[in-house]
Scaffold this motif. Structure first.
Motif, PDB file in Angstrom:
ATOM      1  N   GLU A 114       1.305   6.501   0.567  1.00 28.25           N
ATOM      2  CA  GLU A 114       2.736   6.199   0.693  1.00 28.25           C
ATOM      3  C   GLU A 114       3.056   5.676   2.091  1.00 28.25           C
ATOM      4  O   GLU A 114       3.869   4.761   2.248  1.00 28.25           O
ATOM      5  CB  GLU A 114       3.576   7.443   0.391  1.00 28.25           C
ATOM      6  CG  GLU A 114       3.652   7.772  -1.079  1.00 28.25           C
ATOM      7  CD  GLU A 114       4.405   9.062  -1.370  1.00 28.25           C
ATOM      8  OE1 GLU A 114       4.840   9.213  -2.534  1.00 28.25           O
ATOM      9  OE2 GLU A 114       4.557   9.911  -0.463  1.00 28.25           O
ATOM     10  N   ARG A 116       0.899   4.149   4.076  1.00 29.80           N
ATOM     11  CA  ARG A 116       0.219   2.865   4.250  1.00 29.80           C
ATOM     12  C   ARG A 116       0.966   1.734   3.556  1.00 29.80           C
ATOM     13  O   ARG A 116       1.020   0.609   4.062  1.00 29.80           O
ATOM     14  CB  ARG A 116      -1.202   2.950   3.699  1.00 29.80           C
ATOM     15  CG  ARG A 116      -1.992   1.647   3.872  1.00 29.80           C
ATOM     16  CD  ARG A 116      -3.401   1.755   3.346  1.00 29.80           C
ATOM     17  NE  ARG A 116      -4.135   2.796   4.053  1.00 29.80           N
ATOM     18  CZ  ARG A 116      -5.257   3.354   3.587  1.00 29.80           C
ATOM     19  NH1 ARG A 116      -5.766   2.981   2.431  1.00 29.80           N
ATOM     20  NH2 ARG A 116      -5.862   4.297   4.283  1.00 29.80           N
ATOM     21  N   TYR A 117       1.522   2.024   2.384  1.00 38.56           N
ATOM     22  CA  TYR A 117       2.163   0.984   1.573  1.00 38.56           C
ATOM     23  C   TYR A 117       3.647   1.282   1.417  1.00 38.56           C
ATOM     24  O   TYR A 117       4.074   1.894   0.432  1.00 38.56           O
ATOM     25  CB  TYR A 117       1.496   0.884   0.194  1.00 38.56           C
ATOM     26  CG  TYR A 117       0.031   0.543   0.290  1.00 38.56           C
ATOM     27  CD1 TYR A 117      -0.375  -0.703   0.752  1.00 38.56           C
ATOM     28  CD2 TYR A 117      -0.947   1.461  -0.067  1.00 38.56           C
ATOM     29  CE1 TYR A 117      -1.723  -1.021   0.858  1.00 38.56           C
ATOM     30  CE2 TYR A 117      -2.298   1.150   0.029  1.00 38.56           C
ATOM     31  CZ  TYR A 117      -2.673  -0.090   0.486  1.00 38.56           C
ATOM     32  OH  TYR A 117      -4.004  -0.408   0.586  1.00 38.56           O
ATOM     33  N   LYS A 121       4.025   0.063  -3.075  1.00 40.71           N
ATOM     34  CA  LYS A 121       3.358  -1.024  -3.796  1.00 40.71           C
ATOM     35  C   LYS A 121       2.248  -1.588  -2.921  1.00 40.71           C
ATOM     36  O   LYS A 121       2.416  -1.788  -1.724  1.00 40.71           O
ATOM     37  CB  LYS A 121       4.370  -2.122  -4.131  1.00 40.71           C
ATOM     38  CG  LYS A 121       3.780  -3.206  -4.978  1.00 40.71           C
ATOM     39  CD  LYS A 121       4.816  -4.191  -5.456  1.00 40.71           C
ATOM     40  CE  LYS A 121       4.058  -5.221  -6.265  1.00 40.71           C
ATOM     41  NZ  LYS A 121       4.803  -6.268  -6.786  1.00 40.71           N
ATOM     42  N   PHE A 122       1.098  -1.872  -3.546  1.00 39.68           N
ATOM     43  CA  PHE A 122      -0.041  -2.434  -2.815  1.00 39.68           C
ATOM     44  C   PHE A 122       0.356  -3.732  -2.135  1.00 39.68           C
ATOM     45  O   PHE A 122       1.050  -4.573  -2.701  1.00 39.68           O
ATOM     46  CB  PHE A 122      -1.225  -2.695  -3.750  1.00 39.68           C
ATOM     47  CG  PHE A 122      -2.382  -3.360  -3.046  1.00 39.68           C
ATOM     48  CD1 PHE A 122      -3.247  -2.616  -2.275  1.00 39.68           C
ATOM     49  CD2 PHE A 122      -2.562  -4.732  -3.126  1.00 39.68           C
ATOM     50  CE1 PHE A 122      -4.303  -3.219  -1.600  1.00 39.68           C
ATOM     51  CE2 PHE A 122      -3.606  -5.352  -2.452  1.00 39.68           C
ATOM     52  CZ  PHE A 122      -4.487  -4.586  -1.693  1.00 39.68           C
ATOM     53  N   ASP A 123      -0.140  -3.882  -0.912  1.00 40.50           N
ATOM     54  CA  ASP A 123       0.051  -5.105  -0.142  1.00 40.50           C
ATOM     55  C   ASP A 123      -1.229  -5.331   0.649  1.00 40.50           C
ATOM     56  O   ASP A 123      -1.616  -4.477   1.454  1.00 40.50           O
ATOM     57  CB  ASP A 123       1.253  -4.939   0.789  1.00 40.50           C
ATOM     58  CG  ASP A 123       1.581  -6.205   1.553  1.00 40.50           C
ATOM     59  OD1 ASP A 123       0.658  -6.836   2.115  1.00 40.50           O
ATOM     60  OD2 ASP A 123       2.778  -6.548   1.620  1.00 40.50           O
ATOM     61  N   PHE A 126      -1.158  -4.722   4.469  1.00 41.94           N
ATOM     62  CA  PHE A 126      -1.243  -3.342   4.936  1.00 41.94           C
ATOM     63  C   PHE A 126      -2.609  -2.727   4.662  1.00 41.94           C
ATOM     64  O   PHE A 126      -3.036  -1.818   5.365  1.00 41.94           O
ATOM     65  CB  PHE A 126      -0.131  -2.490   4.316  1.00 41.94           C
ATOM     66  CG  PHE A 126       1.242  -2.870   4.778  1.00 41.94           C
ATOM     67  CD1 PHE A 126       1.593  -2.802   6.115  1.00 41.94           C
ATOM     68  CD2 PHE A 126       2.180  -3.326   3.874  1.00 41.94           C
ATOM     69  CE1 PHE A 126       2.852  -3.164   6.546  1.00 41.94           C
ATOM     70  CE2 PHE A 126       3.450  -3.691   4.293  1.00 41.94           C
ATOM     71  CZ  PHE A 126       3.790  -3.611   5.643  1.00 41.94           C
ATOM     72  N   SER A 127      -3.303  -3.237   3.660  1.00 42.70           N
ATOM     73  CA  SER A 127      -4.652  -2.765   3.377  1.00 42.70           C
ATOM     74  C   SER A 127      -5.603  -3.165   4.513  1.00 42.70           C
ATOM     75  O   SER A 127      -6.473  -2.370   4.890  1.00 42.70           O
ATOM     76  CB  SER A 127      -5.133  -3.349   2.046  1.00 42.70           C
ATOM     77  OG  SER A 127      -6.464  -2.982   1.797  1.00 42.70           O
ATOM     78  N   ARG A 130      -4.163  -1.747   9.267  1.00 37.56           N
ATOM     79  CA  ARG A 130      -3.706  -0.361   9.208  1.00 37.56           C
ATOM     80  C   ARG A 130      -3.184   0.112  10.555  1.00 37.56           C
ATOM     81  O   ARG A 130      -3.637  -0.338  11.609  1.00 37.56           O
ATOM     82  CB  ARG A 130      -4.836   0.545   8.733  1.00 37.56           C
ATOM     83  CG  ARG A 130      -5.276   0.189   7.333  1.00 37.56           C
ATOM     84  CD  ARG A 130      -6.328   1.107   6.842  1.00 37.56           C
ATOM     85  NE  ARG A 130      -6.758   0.702   5.512  1.00 37.56           N
ATOM     86  CZ  ARG A 130      -7.738   1.290   4.860  1.00 37.56           C
ATOM     87  NH1 ARG A 130      -8.382   2.297   5.413  1.00 37.56           N
ATOM     88  NH2 ARG A 130      -8.064   0.869   3.671  1.00 37.56           N
TER      89      ARG A 130
END
Length: 135
Positions: A114, A116-117, A121-123, A126-127, A130
């Motif tokens: 939560e 991290r994104y 939602k996956f992005d 941000f993956s 970090r």
């Protein structure tokens, strides 16, 4: 193309390997030190080695389906289900070795993801980018 002298490489590998990896006495002393710190070392090693082994078995099935034409059928789905069960067994033993309740571990994972994104939602940005401390 350069060639590697495997005898020299072996000497190099030995030089950059920890004493606990090279020496039984150092290994035993380290295990005892960790045990004194509250780590159930045999259970942790069982969990760690088992996770790697069973994860490899699961990945082997996926690899053969994707790259070698193995069918996605009920037999292979069931085989993957059983490997996932083995992974779960070793994962819970790893939690036990560290004194963690499994639900606590998953809640920590949710909190990490939560943070991290943002927005949940996956992005890819941000993956790959970090924040400090996001392991």
């Amino acid at each position: 193309m350069s060639k590697i002298d495997l005898n020299k490489y072996q000497d190099f590998v030995q030089a950059v390997t920890s004493d606990a990896s090279n020496n039984t006495g150092t290994f035993i002393a380290r295990v005892l030190e960790l045990q004194e710190q509250g780590v159930n070392v045999p259970l942790l090693m069982t969990g760690s080695i088992g996770l790697a082994s069973e994860g490899g078995e699961f990945s082997e099935i996926v690899k053969k389906m994707v790259f070698q034409g193995k069918p996605f059928n009920e037999d292979n789905r069931f085989h993957m289900k059983r490997e996932l069960g083995d992974i779960g067994w070793y994962w819970v033993n790893s939690c036990r070795a560290l004194g963690y309740e499994p639900n606590e571990v998953l809640l920590e994972n949710v909190s990490k993801l939560e943070a991290r994104y943002p927005g949940g939602k996956f992005d890819a940005h941000f993956s790959e980018n970090r924040k400090e401390g996001d392991l």
